[in-house]
Scaffold this active site. Structure first.
Site, PDB file in Angstrom:
ATOM      1  N   ASP A 474       0.675  -1.280   0.109  1.00  0.00           N
ATOM      2  CA  ASP A 474      -0.073  -0.282   0.035  1.00  0.00           C
ATOM      3  C   ASP A 474       0.921   1.373  -0.063  1.00  0.00           C
ATOM      4  OD1 ASP A 474      -2.690  -0.797   0.075  1.00  0.00           O
ATOM      5  OD2 ASP A 474      -2.722  -0.991   2.210  1.00  0.00           O
TER       6      ASP A 474
HETATM    7  C1  GLC Z   1      -1.642  -3.595   5.386  1.00  0.00           C
HETATM    8  C2  GLC Z   1      -2.848  -3.505   4.241  1.00  0.00           C
HETATM    9  C3  GLC Z   1      -2.666  -4.478   3.229  1.00  0.00           C
HETATM   10  C4  GLC Z   1      -1.377  -4.237   2.610  1.00  0.00           C
HETATM   11  C5  GLC Z   1      -0.209  -4.231   3.581  1.00  0.00           C
HETATM   12  C6  GLC Z   1       1.016  -3.993   2.720  1.00  0.00           C
HETATM   13  O1  GLC Z   1      -1.732  -4.696   5.994  1.00  0.00           O
HETATM   14  O2  GLC Z   1      -4.115  -3.853   5.101  1.00  0.00           O
HETATM   15  O3  GLC Z   1      -3.700  -4.526   2.532  1.00  0.00           O
HETATM   16  O4  GLC Z   1      -1.329  -5.137   1.596  1.00  0.00           O
HETATM   17  O5  GLC Z   1      -0.511  -3.410   4.488  1.00  0.00           O
HETATM   18  O6  GLC Z   1       1.015  -2.560   2.550  1.00  0.00           O
END
Ligand code: GLC
Length: 784
Positions: A474
């Site tokens: 993210d």
């Molecule tokens: C958090 C988010 C997930 C994402 C991860 C890595 O756990 O909920 O959707 O893939 O971060 O960024």
């Protein structure tokens, strides 16, 4: 320092001192009404949706931490002294304390000056409320008179408005009392209410929080408890509390149970009838019994006996339990994700279905349908949705060119394929499901094809997937508005998804479709191999200016974990590339607490990389051990036949193994945290964000389906172990499509991988068949 231990028999984690480094929590409820209970009874609750129908309030960033909660005060009527069995909020030093977190329930027990009090919290029968069974015992030689008080601080249903619009919310809140029931609802709401109820004789009550607490006081010293009586306040505005005062007199050695029920009522006028089965201790205990049976049954489909006790403990109990919790709440509601604004993640929930598929595939299908409904007609999907309304969106990260994430929709393919293998329900592929415009519908298989199409229609200059706002990571926000940033990871995930579609097509006998999926796979695979190999590993992405991330020449972010593991999972890396990229993971990224997400971490904010560079080096995605990614490396190692390495990676993130150094781990040793601070952080090894993480589902998959090798096939059960060579034997009980398989694996030649012989019910076979539901079969697998 050790704060507790695993009671394997009772399937509980037992905490023996209340001052854990962080609140160590449990979840109650099964996805409808539910909430969080910490080891000092802190936490909150909600009905269906923690943002839109919050029942109990929680104070974020509070000091002291973890308040308020579901409190019981015990007050000595003669001396006026009062305390809580869970230590908080009075923090009176107890003579003894114990918290048992079990599957779906928590019992907190405290003793003070000869009086023992314990409280068990749970949600009965998937109802819209929770039960507190309070037991008080007089261990003294004299008769004791005391008062028991409850404390349940109500929240406005809209938990954001509760924080933001105090002007409105606090003028419309209404508290009422009638015949052992306190209700709490906004003025303009006619029927529904939050409530707390008891079948006991109530000596006094408060519905108004300010009256109960008193001026310039807190939950630690409420005026009502100090004085030994509530003021029967009816709240016509302000804040609400469910406070009962109940007089209790106990002879020496005598004990008494009192039940409270707290929750949400669609129609507050019929509450008494609805609750009657639960308000007496007998009914409440019977409900607790049913809950225990539910969990017994839930975990019966997978039971392992390996040489590794921690693996057994996690696979049989805690890992399965955590998977159900992530399935219920995605990344929406914990003590770190506050049930506000983020909703249920599409990619997250799709992956969460993998962790429950072996036991509740029908429920998994229900969630998959909700996720398919989050797809746009062009194939991409919302990033998140809210369970009460079904409404979704793309989250609140800043949008430059794109408002979509490049991976959300692709995970749906993995979820549907897993569901079909588990159940054999091919008809699901032809079921019609609406798109998120709520007007257009298409079959499930069309939805999945659209998902592939979206990625194929959105390629960048290197002919690989555009990155959009981000991919699985993210925080990798490469979009500065130019519209050309690309994600190698998403491209690899696409390859995997295309191959899973090919498998489905082949099994359905659709040769042309299968050939077409292979073409899609190969086109992408070739594009990746042409431009994304860096010499020792795969690059991770290209930013909006065309610069590659994850190259040996970069000062920061030379190597990223996901484009190595997924190179193998996606079938992209062949020959020496596969071994090389996994070896590079070990060389550059592995640590004794787990594999870090990338290295070296960024040291300064860089707007061309985005969120990842907002974290200090070693934290979260910026070089932290983001645990979710670790099982992918395990699976990749297993696909390469390396059982010893996969097992080493599995063991090094096993939380139970750090039970004796809980002061360093900080978070609960009974569940996987989301992340552990990485080697570049001064607090290397500290766990953060416990409970809600894709680590749960993927570790269950990695350990049970890849290390132990027991996984569903379309028309068979597969047993394909890849274990440490030192293991001689292990057993797995697996219920698959209703039939029970008692599997025993033997490894006489001490190999990592390879099956010499399979014997089912005494007969040698090539393939383990699907048997009639209800039947039981023995399976012997000889490795070599
Ligand atoms: C958090 C988010 C997930 C994402 C991860 C890595 O756990 O909920 O959707 O893939 O971060 O960024």
């Amino acid at each position: 320092m050790k704060y507790g231990y695993f009671d394997r028999q009772a399937r509980e984690y037992v905490i023996v001192r209340p001052d854990t480094p962080t609140p160590w929590i449990n979840y109650i409820g099964s996805g409808k009404y539910g909430g969080i209970v910490s080891n000092t009874a802190g936490g909150y609750s909600f009905h269906k949706d923690p943002q839109n129908r919050r029942v109990l309030r929680y104070r974020y960033n509070n000091i002291p931490m973890d308040r308020p909660g579901r409190y019981i005060y015990v007050r000595d009527s003669v001396t006026g002294e009062y305390w809580n069995p869970g230590f908080q909020p009075t923090m009176k030093k107890l003579d003894s304390y114990c918290c048992r977190h079990g599957m779906g329930y928590t019992t907190i027990e405290g003793e003070y000056k000869g009086i023992n009090a314990d409280v068990t919290y749970f949600v009965p029968d998937d109802r819209d409320f929770e039960i507190w069974i309070v037991k008080v015992k007089n261990n003294l030689n004299i008769t004791k008179k005391m008062q028991i008080f409850t404390y349940a601080e109500f929240c406005f249903w809209d938990a954001i408005a509760d924080q933001q619009n105090v002007d409105w919310v606090q003028q419309i809140n209404q508290g009422r009392y009638n015949d052992g029931i306190i209700t709490w609802h906004p003025h303009h709401v006619a029927k529904s209410a939050a409530f707390i109820a008891t079948g006991e004789k109530v000596s006094s009550f408060d519905t108004n929080l300010e009256s109960f607490i008193g001026k310039y006081r807190s939950e630690a010293n409420p005026i009502a408890v100090e004085q030994g009586a509530c003021s029967n306040s009816i709240s016509l505005r302000q804040n609400g509390v469910g406070a009962f005062c109940i007089d209790v007199e106990l002879q020496k050695g005598e004990e008494k149970e009192i039940v409270f029920v707290l929750g949400y009522a669609e129609d507050k006028t019929v509450l008494k009838d609805e609750l009657k089965d639960y308000l007496d201790p007998k009914g409440a205990h019977a409900a607790l019994e049913r809950l225990n049976l539910y969990w017994k049954k839930y975990t019966e489909n997978l039971f392992v006996e390996t040489p590794d006790e921690e693996m057994n403990l996690f696979l049989n109990t805690w890992n399965q339990y955590q998977c159900k919790t992530t399935f219920n709440w995605s990344r929406f509601v914990s003590l770190y994700q506050l049930g506000l604004a983020r909703g249920m993640g599409i990619r997250d929930s799709a992956q969460d279905t993998l962790g429950v598929m072996h036991t509740i595939p029908e429920e998994a299908k229900g969630l998959i349908i909700k996720l398919l409904k989050c797809q746009y007609t062009d194939g991409r999907a919302y990033h998140l949705f809210f369970p009460l309304t079904g409404e979704g969106g793309s989250g609140d990260a800043p949008v430059k060119k794109f408002d979509w994430y490049s991976d959300d929709h692709l995970w749906l393919i993995l979820a549907v394929n897993a569901y079909i293998k588990e159940t054999g329900d091919y008809a699901f592929l032809n079921e019609k499901v609406l798109y998120n415009d709520k007007k257009t519908e298409a079959t499930v298989i069309e939805h999945l094809n659209k998902a592939l199409d979206f990625t194929a229609n959105n390629l960048g200059p290197h002919k690989i997937a555009l990155a959009g706002r981000a991919d699985w990571n993210d925080t990798l926000n490469l979009d500065v508005g130019l519209g050309v940033a690309e994600s190698v990871f998403t491209s690899m995930l696409y390859c995997r998804a295309a191959m899973e579609m090919k498998e489905i097509a082949e099994f359905l006998g659709k040769k042309e479709d299968a050939a077409n999926y292979i073409k899609l796979f190969e086109t992408m695979k070739n594009a990746i191999n042409e431009t994304c190999w860096d010499g020792e590993w795969y690059k991770r992405a290209f930013d909006d200016y065309g610069n590659a991330l994850g190259t040996k020449d970069a000062a920061f972010g030379k190597i990223f974990i996901n484009s190595q593991s997924w190179a193998v999972l996606g079938g992209v890396a062949e020959g020496e590339y596969a071994r090389k990229c996994l070896d590079s993971v070990e060389t550059h990224l592995n640590t004794k607490y787990g594999i870090v997400a990338m290295y070296p971490a960024y040291t300064e904010f860089d707007e061309t990389k985005g969120g990842i560079t907002t974290y200090p080096p070693g934290a979260k995605e910026n070089g932290g051990i983001f645990l979710h990614t670790n099982p992918w490396v395990m699976i990749a190692e297993i696909m390469m036949g390396n059982g010893d390495k996969a097992y080493q990676y599995y063991k090094q993130i096993m939380p139970a193994a750090r039970n004796n150094e809980a002061d360093h781990l900080e978070v609960e040793p009974y569940v996987y945290p989301q992340n552990i601070l990485g080697k570049e952080h001064p607090q290397f090894g500290i766990g953060r964000n416990s409970w809600l993480s894709g680590t749960a589902a993927w570790n269950l998959v990695a350990a049970s389906q890849y290390i132990l090798g027991v996984r569903a096939g379309y028309d068979c059960l597969i047993v394909d172990p890849c274990i440490p060579a030192s293991w001689e034997t292990y057993k797995v009980k697996r219920v698959f499509r209703g039939a029970t398989y008692l599997i025993e694996v033997q490894n006489p030649d001490k190999v990592n991988k390879g099956v010499k012989k399979i014997v089912v019910d005494g007969k040698a076979v090539d393939k383990i068949p699907v048997f009639e539901s209800g039947s039981t079969h023995t399976v012997q697998v000889i490795m070599g």
